[in-house]
Enzyme design. Structure first.
Site, PDB file in Angstrom:
ATOM      1  N   HIS A  94       0.435  -0.882  -0.090  1.00 52.71           N
ATOM      2  CA  HIS A  94      -0.052  -0.377   0.201  1.00 52.71           C
ATOM      3  C   HIS A  94       0.967   1.347   0.183  1.00 52.71           C
ATOM      4  O   HIS A  94       0.424   2.246  -0.364  1.00 52.71           O
ATOM      5  CB  HIS A  94      -0.903  -0.077   1.274  1.00 52.71           C
ATOM      6  N   ASP A 112       0.696  -7.802   2.775  1.00 52.06           N
ATOM      7  CA  ASP A 112       1.260  -6.564   1.803  1.00 52.06           C
ATOM      8  C   ASP A 112       2.604  -6.139   2.068  1.00 52.06           C
ATOM      9  O   ASP A 112       3.810  -5.041   3.084  1.00 52.06           O
ATOM     10  CB  ASP A 112       0.546  -5.338   3.357  1.00 52.06           C
ATOM     11  N   SER A 136       3.873   2.225   8.378  1.00 51.38           N
ATOM     12  CA  SER A 136       3.625   1.011   7.908  1.00 51.38           C
ATOM     13  C   SER A 136       5.506   0.683   6.808  1.00 51.38           C
ATOM     14  O   SER A 136       5.361   2.064   6.868  1.00 51.38           O
ATOM     15  CB  SER A 136       2.457   1.896   6.502  1.00 51.38           C
TER      16      SER A 136
HETATM   17  N1  ARG Z   1      -4.381   1.209   7.434  1.00 53.23           N
HETATM   18  C1  ARG Z   1      -3.618   0.708   6.755  1.00 53.23           C
HETATM   19  C2  ARG Z   1      -2.456   2.296   7.185  1.00 53.23           C
HETATM   20  O1  ARG Z   1      -2.810   3.236   7.581  1.00 53.23           O
HETATM   21  C3  ARG Z   1      -3.122   0.493   5.460  1.00 53.23           C
HETATM   22  C4  ARG Z   1      -3.860   1.562   4.735  1.00 53.23           C
HETATM   23  C5  ARG Z   1      -4.216   0.177   3.524  1.00 53.23           C
HETATM   24  N2  ARG Z   1      -4.762  -0.598   3.039  1.00 53.23           N
HETATM   25  C6  ARG Z   1      -6.209  -0.371   2.653  1.00 53.23           C
HETATM   26  N3  ARG Z   1      -7.350  -1.266   2.282  1.00 53.23           N
HETATM   27  N4  ARG Z   1      -7.123   0.848   2.089  1.00 53.23           N
HETATM   28  O2  ARG Z   1      -2.059   2.737   5.758  1.00 53.23           O
HETATM   29  N1  GLU Z   2      -1.107   1.728   7.347  1.00 48.59           N
HETATM   30  C1  GLU Z   2      -0.860   2.429   8.038  1.00 48.59           C
HETATM   31  C2  GLU Z   2       0.811   3.182   7.755  1.00 48.59           C
HETATM   32  O1  GLU Z   2       0.382   3.266   6.226  1.00 48.59           O
HETATM   33  C3  GLU Z   2       0.247   2.259   9.580  1.00 48.59           C
HETATM   34  C4  GLU Z   2      -0.905   1.338  10.510  1.00 48.59           C
HETATM   35  C5  GLU Z   2      -0.940   2.257  11.744  1.00 48.59           C
HETATM   36  O2  GLU Z   2      -1.460   3.799  11.711  1.00 48.59           O
HETATM   37  O3  GLU Z   2      -0.962   1.971  12.366  1.00 48.59           O
HETATM   38  O4  GLU Z   2       1.692   3.771   8.576  1.00 48.59           O
END
Ligand code: ARG
Ligand code: GLU
Length: 721
Positions: free
Chosen positions: A86, A222, A655
């Site tokens: 991502h 991921d 991330s």
């Molecule tokens: N929650 C994770 C972060 O904050 C992954 C985001 C990407 N994935 C998604 N399905 N949008 O970045």
């Molecule tokens: N998915 C998040 C990022 O892109 C990390 C997850 C979080 O926020 O802990 O950095």
């Protein structure tokens, strides 16, 4: 002293065996000495200098900031870098088309010649950091008001950073910590030749998509692979065919041992921002106003995106990244609200504030400074919050209209052209800039979507603006009320900014007098009126509020650190390099529910069997391999462990951060938090907060068994025991 240490150890030992041992905090690597004992108690076998050492190599040399908002880690001596799928999503999308759909199919360079360059993508490595608090504070006079203080800080920060740049060899900046109680200098090396090496198909890299996002159990691969290139001296260089793979001072051995329950873990990366010290009024506002508004508006945006994306593959690709971005915070806010309610965060904060206030009233010399601080906060928030809300609304509703953001960019051209003696040179530069920006804007623009978004966002603006309503929205409300479509239709019919052809035509044949055409443009006018409200009414007040806020929190965090002097308060995340630590462990999210810390390949099949869920669809190849349990040499206790959770305090920006075991091996890549953890930016709960990582074995399995790219494993140092 020794006694205290022993006692501490004993207590920790008891703690470790019965309870969750999550440790709140994201720590500065150069100060990790303060935590090292606890880390070793949890299973770390390294010393502080192994983690961070400016005079020799250390783990930090294998950690990079990836682009602007992510982290990455070197896993080979040839500059091979792993980060999240991502995090590379925008880049992968940029190489994709309906014919060559790397998002859907994945991409693998079969050799180094096939790697794909990514102009604009940067890799940032920390060279060193230094506490410069004394030097910064020396220039500050306690009688300065906040504006003067800011100016003085900015000036000395620039001087310090400029010195550290060594004539352009490095990038450098000074960041405040604890709201300006401390300052640190960070010196960076920036690499600009970064090539895409491999990305799994979205059915692996984004498996579970938005359905599973921010949730455990998770089954996502991921990850994506990049390679950093440098010039022949191993120094940063612009992209060139002559560049060679960058040789990092350190790279992580990749573990194929498999994670076990209660293994020590640390996450080393660039967390973006936390708000650990917020007072109760601010938390209450976030829970009751800001998050609900954001959630409501984004629900509508997502609905429109989804309906339109379902209609064509082209739009689906164009809006994939935008959709993921909008949905990510949308879902996090929901989890955050739930978590803050559950922790009774507002009252917990209030309790602390009462304690602080009593302490401040105690009448000692030491507490004198802090008397009345809580009352000042209260008054401050009463005045400030409506302004803050108006600002957020502009970003959520106003700037969600893509044409508004695009039209705003023409303001400078109009200003330059309408001067008495327009400076043609400057205008030419501006035109070139606009052409480039138009090109990238229209590549992922669909005016049917944006037309629907505009109508909906104007309605939302009307609904939420309250007292601070921009005049242009007010006018539209009295003229059209909710039936705003005729206005929007007219904007899209008459504006020449919504079509690439017309924009390019305008820019190709541009003469300064044409600025009137832009000024009369319907989209430009709407954007300008919104913006003039924001810049005329909200921003100026906002700046005043911001500096006041800093001064209140500076005092508050300083006071807290005096009041609870035996507690090691961590400085809020601010995009600088940090270490979090914990261990592999599950949790009890709800009554009668237990989270185990691992998910497996069988779980992918279980989810994939739910045919109606698009985000769980997998390729036949993956299905067959998993059904036949073809795990190669990458199984753990006969299972293919896909993801695991651990109790590290992480946030956005983490991330792509490597998850590292007690010996310093790469055991996984961080990519998310569980639903029950999403409030941890504001309040951490050791019982609930878990970060989610892709198991390194699953990464190896996908590269080797699924994609057949064993040459990539050959350049790694794979650890079995
Ligand atoms: N929650 C994770 C972060 O904050 C992954 C985001 C990407 N994935 C998604 N399905 N949008 O970045
Ligand atoms: N998915 C998040 C990022 O892109 C990390 C997850 C979080 O926020 O802990 O950095």
């Amino acid at each position: 002293m020794l006694k205290k240490k022993l006692l501490f150890g004993l207590i920790l030992l008891i703690f470790v065996s019965f309870r969750s041992v999550a440790v709140e905090g994201m720590w500065l690597p150069s100060l990790i000495e303060k935590n090292i004992e606890e880390m070793q108690m949890l299973g770390l076998e390294l010393e502080a200098l192994d983690l961070y050492n400016e005079d020799g190599t250390s783990l930090k040399d294998a950690i990079v900031r990836f682009g602007r908002g992510c982290t990455g880690a070197f896993i080979s001596p040839d500059g091979l870098l792993v980060t999240n799928h991502h995090c590379g999503y925008g880049v992968i999308q940029s190489h994709s088309s309906v014919e060559n759909d790397y998002l859907t199919e994945g991409f693998w360079a079969a050799s180094r010649d096939e790697e794909l360059p990514n102009p604009g993508l940067t890799i940032t490595l920390l060279v060193r950091m230094e506490n410069v608090t004394a030097r910064v504070l020396e220039t500050i006079d306690p009688n300065m008001d906040e504006r003067e203080r800011n100016r003085a800080v900015r000036e000395i920060s620039r001087t310090i950073a400029d010195e550290a740049k060594e004539d352009g060899r490095y990038e450098a900046m000074v960041n405040p910590f604890y709201y300006g109680n401390e300052y640190y200098l960070f010196v960076y090396n920036i690499y600009r030749d970064v090539r895409l090496v491999g990305a799994p198909p979205s059915s692996i890299g984004k498996f579970g998509g938005d359905v599973d996002n921010w949730m455990w159990p998770r089954h996502s691969g991921d990850f994506a692979l990049f390679r950093v290139y440098a010039d022949e001296e191993n120094n940063p260089a612009e992209y060139s065919n002559d560049n060679v793979p960058f040789i990092p001072d350190h790279f992580f051995p990749v573990s194929n041992r498999g994670p076990e329950k209660h293994d020590f873990t640390m996450v080393y990366g660039f967390p973006g921002s936390t708000q650990r010290y917020l007072t109760s009024d601010a938390v209450k506002y976030i829970v009751e106003s800001e998050n609900p508004m954001g959630i409501d508006i984004r629900t509508r945006v997502l609905q429109i995106y989804e309906q339109e994306m379902a209609k064509s593959d082209e739009v689906r690709i164009q809006y994939a990244s935008k959709h993921a971005g909008v949905s990510n915070a949308w879902k996090r806010w929901m989890g955050e609200n739930r978590g803050l309610h559950r922790l009774d965060a507002v009252n917990v904060k209030k309790e602390l504030e009462r304690e602080f206030d009593q302490w401040a009233q105690s009448g000692s010399m030491e507490t004198e400074l802090y008397r009345g601080l809580m009352q000042a906060f209260e008054q401050y928030y009463t005045e400030y919050l409506p302004n803050r809300f108006a600002m957020r609304l502009y970003f959520e509703a106003g700037r969600r209209i893509e044409i508004v953001r695009f039209a705003e960019q023409f303001a400078q051209l109009v200003t330059l052209s309408s001067e008495k003696n327009p400076d043609q040179e400057k205008i030419d530069v501006e035109i070139e800039k606009l052409k480039r920006s138009a090109e990238s804007f229209f590549r992922n623009y669909n005016s049917d979507i944006d037309r629907r978004i505009m109508a909906e966002m104007i309605r939302q603006y009307m609904k939420y603006a309250g007292e601070m309503v921009p005049p242009v929205i007010n006018d539209l409300q009295s003229k059209y009320d909710e039936n705003i479509e005729p206005f929007v239709e007219r904007v899209f019919k008459r504006s020449s900014l919504v079509s690439e052809e017309q924009v390019m035509e305008l820019l190709e044949n541009y003469r300064p007098r044409h600025y009137r055409r832009i000024e009369r443009d319907h989209a430009f006018q709407f954007a300008r009126e919104l913006r003039s409200f924001v810049f005329g009414e909200i921003m100026p007040a906002q700046q005043k509020y911001d500096s006041k806020l800093d001064s209140l929190y500076r005092l508050y965090t300083a006071g807290l650190r005096v009041m609870k002097s035996d507690y090691n308060f961590f400085p809020d995340a601010n995009g600088t390099l940090r270490i979090s630590y914990g261990r592999v462990e599950g949790s009890y999210p709800r009554d009668a529910v237990q989270f185990l810390p691992f998910t497996t390949g069988d779980g992918i099949l279980e989810k994939a069997a739910q045919n109606e869920v698009e985000d769980y669809r997998i390729s036949e190849r993956l299905e067959t391999m998993l059904e036949n349990r073809r795990y190669g040499s990458f199984a753990n206790h006969d299972d293919l462990v896909v993801n695991f959770i651990a109790s590290n305090h992480t946030t956005g920006g983490n991330s792509g951060s490597p998850v590292i075991d007690g010996q310093g091996n790469f055991i996984g890549i961080n990519f998310d938090r569980s639903w029950e953890s999403t409030m941890s930016d504001i309040m951490f709960d050791p019982e609930q907060c878990r970060n989610i990582a892709v198991n390194s074995q699953y990464i190896l399995w996908v590269i080797s068994q699924y994609a057949g790219m064993d040459y990539l494993l050959d350049e790694m140092n794979i650890v079995l025991e």
